[in-house]
Design an enzyme around this catalytic site. Sequence first.
Site, PDB file in Angstrom:
ATOM      1  N   CYS A 208      59.538  21.911  55.439  1.00  0.00           N
ATOM      2  CA  CYS A 208      58.431  21.453  56.373  1.00  0.00           C
ATOM      3  C   CYS A 208      57.265  20.857  55.599  1.00  0.00           C
ATOM      4  O   CYS A 208      56.005  21.600  55.422  1.00  0.00           O
ATOM      5  CB  CYS A 208      58.034  22.761  56.951  1.00  0.00           C
ATOM      6  SG  CYS A 208      57.109  22.455  58.531  1.00  0.00           S
ATOM      7  N   GLU A 209      57.539  19.802  54.869  1.00  0.00           N
ATOM      8  CA  GLU A 209      56.462  18.829  54.373  1.00  0.00           C
ATOM      9  C   GLU A 209      56.804  17.466  54.498  1.00  0.00           C
ATOM     10  O   GLU A 209      57.941  16.922  54.560  1.00  0.00           O
ATOM     11  CB  GLU A 209      56.429  19.091  52.853  1.00  0.00           C
ATOM     12  CG  GLU A 209      55.790  20.561  52.449  1.00  0.00           C
ATOM     13  CD  GLU A 209      54.597  20.677  52.847  1.00  0.00           C
ATOM     14  OE1 GLU A 209      53.802  19.830  52.906  1.00  0.00           O
ATOM     15  OE2 GLU A 209      53.961  21.863  52.680  1.00  0.00           O
TER      16      GLU A 209
ATOM     17  N   GLY B 219      63.922  14.904  25.419  1.00  0.00           N
ATOM     18  CA  GLY B 219      64.303  15.705  26.469  1.00  0.00           C
ATOM     19  C   GLY B 219      65.137  14.946  27.350  1.00  0.00           C
ATOM     20  O   GLY B 219      66.205  15.035  27.510  1.00  0.00           O
ATOM     21  N   ARG B 220      64.664  14.339  28.286  1.00  0.00           N
ATOM     22  CA  ARG B 220      65.236  13.391  29.414  1.00  0.00           C
ATOM     23  C   ARG B 220      66.196  12.398  28.679  1.00  0.00           C
ATOM     24  O   ARG B 220      67.346  12.441  29.124  1.00  0.00           O
ATOM     25  CB  ARG B 220      64.259  12.400  29.951  1.00  0.00           C
ATOM     26  CG  ARG B 220      64.741  11.477  31.190  1.00  0.00           C
ATOM     27  CD  ARG B 220      63.531  10.535  31.456  1.00  0.00           C
ATOM     28  NE  ARG B 220      62.218  11.185  31.640  1.00  0.00           N
ATOM     29  CZ  ARG B 220      61.644  11.701  32.450  1.00  0.00           C
ATOM     30  NH1 ARG B 220      62.539  11.778  33.604  1.00  0.00           N
ATOM     31  NH2 ARG B 220      60.186  11.903  32.645  1.00  0.00           N
TER      32      ARG B 220
ATOM     33  N   TYR C 289      56.268  12.240  41.373  1.00  0.00           N
ATOM     34  CA  TYR C 289      55.681  11.059  40.981  1.00  0.00           C
ATOM     35  C   TYR C 289      56.751   9.954  41.202  1.00  0.00           C
ATOM     36  O   TYR C 289      57.177   9.222  40.471  1.00  0.00           O
ATOM     37  CB  TYR C 289      55.790  11.287  39.354  1.00  0.00           C
ATOM     38  CG  TYR C 289      56.463  12.017  38.307  1.00  0.00           C
ATOM     39  CD1 TYR C 289      56.267  13.292  38.101  1.00  0.00           C
ATOM     40  CD2 TYR C 289      57.736  11.755  38.434  1.00  0.00           C
ATOM     41  CE1 TYR C 289      56.989  14.106  37.333  1.00  0.00           C
ATOM     42  CE2 TYR C 289      58.818  12.543  37.405  1.00  0.00           C
ATOM     43  CZ  TYR C 289      58.238  13.668  37.126  1.00  0.00           C
ATOM     44  OH  TYR C 289      59.262  14.596  36.302  1.00  0.00           O
TER      45      TYR C 289
END
Length: 425
Positions: A349-350, A281-282, A323
């Site tokens: 806003c995190e 995939g990647r 991650y």
Amino acid sequence: MHYFDRIDGALHAEAVPLEALAEAAGTPAYVYSTATLTRHYGLFREAVEAHRASLGEALIAFAVKANSNLSVLATLARLGCGADTVSEGEIRRALKAGVPGERIVFSGVGKTDAELAFAIEAGVRQINVESAVELDRLIAVAAVKGAAPEIAIRVNPKIGAGGHARITTGGATDKFGVPAEEAPALYARAAASPHVTPVGLACHIGSQITTLEPLEGAFRALREMTLALRTQGLAVSRLDLGGGLGVPYHGQTDLPSIADYVGMAAGVLDGLEVEAVFEPGRLLAANAGVLLSRVIQVNARSDGRTFLVLDVGMNDLMRPALYDAFHDVVAVRERAGETGTYDLVGPICESTDVFARERRLPPLQAGDLVAFMGAGAYGAVLASEYNSRPLVPEVLVDGERWAVVRARPSYDEMWSREPRADWLG
């Protein structure tokens, strides 16, 4: 490699200036390169063909979870690529993009009865069974349909690997697959049923794996289990090796090549007379995409820390928050002057809306464009509308041609998906 290069000081996607795409599609926006997707698949296909004697008529099945855009899938489908799917929606996407059922693998630890039924109806190549209880449910579903779908037992070899604990899938405590000591008995049980046809074994031990040793260990475990099952008179004709080989997010030059990876697999499978399945995939998509963003402002604080505030948020690119993933970030237009140290942050806003700390970049100012490199995998697929921000659009480039292949929704389109309860007027 990829096809994002500088021409006259400005970064291009193949022959198209990223500045022009930012103007037309707005920012943030994902941009994918057809040439890169084509080259990566071609390298994988060439490696597999070079080892046909050991790998048989091997299937390369793109892991749809890495990038599920229909145009990306259609680009790969036209090259002969299959699809590794983990939901009914992904099966439907693969079919819609032109991947035939016989090139689709259905994996996943939590398939519903409805999804199993749909996979049977769609005629997928194989269903990877991940537990005894799932086998029982599949047998019941298949019995109702009068079918006997081909299956592989996904083995957990207790070999976990990957670039982060959250992308390791083959360890003893991970939820995926059947413990290796239980798999042979489950395979025999499946062989005794008239409603499933066991054809092979599968494994997938993690993602962003940067050495071949853990992968080889898992493949050897499948080889040994294949030989043991055959001594019991059970046929094993297919080995699904999963994916997981890493890409050079940090610009590494010492990672195993596709040829090294496939050659190692061929060496392990040599003489087994099985058909291999690979599920990259990647490896195919990561370097085929960039994420364009524009600088909103530069906050230089008295304590010496400088925040580069971008219009891209963690809702658009989750990997760093999810991650601790690294992405190289470059200025789209070359800038002269001494480099500075920036914290790259978004507008969400995190406190986790941070892409990099103390990153060295050329002098940048409000309005400048930057590109997150290696963003073609696990980027747009993880995006959301958190903070009521419109979903990030996607653009596909092919030479001098380009098209918006997923548009940014308007606010009215966003609201239209939420009909107001009738008692609220």
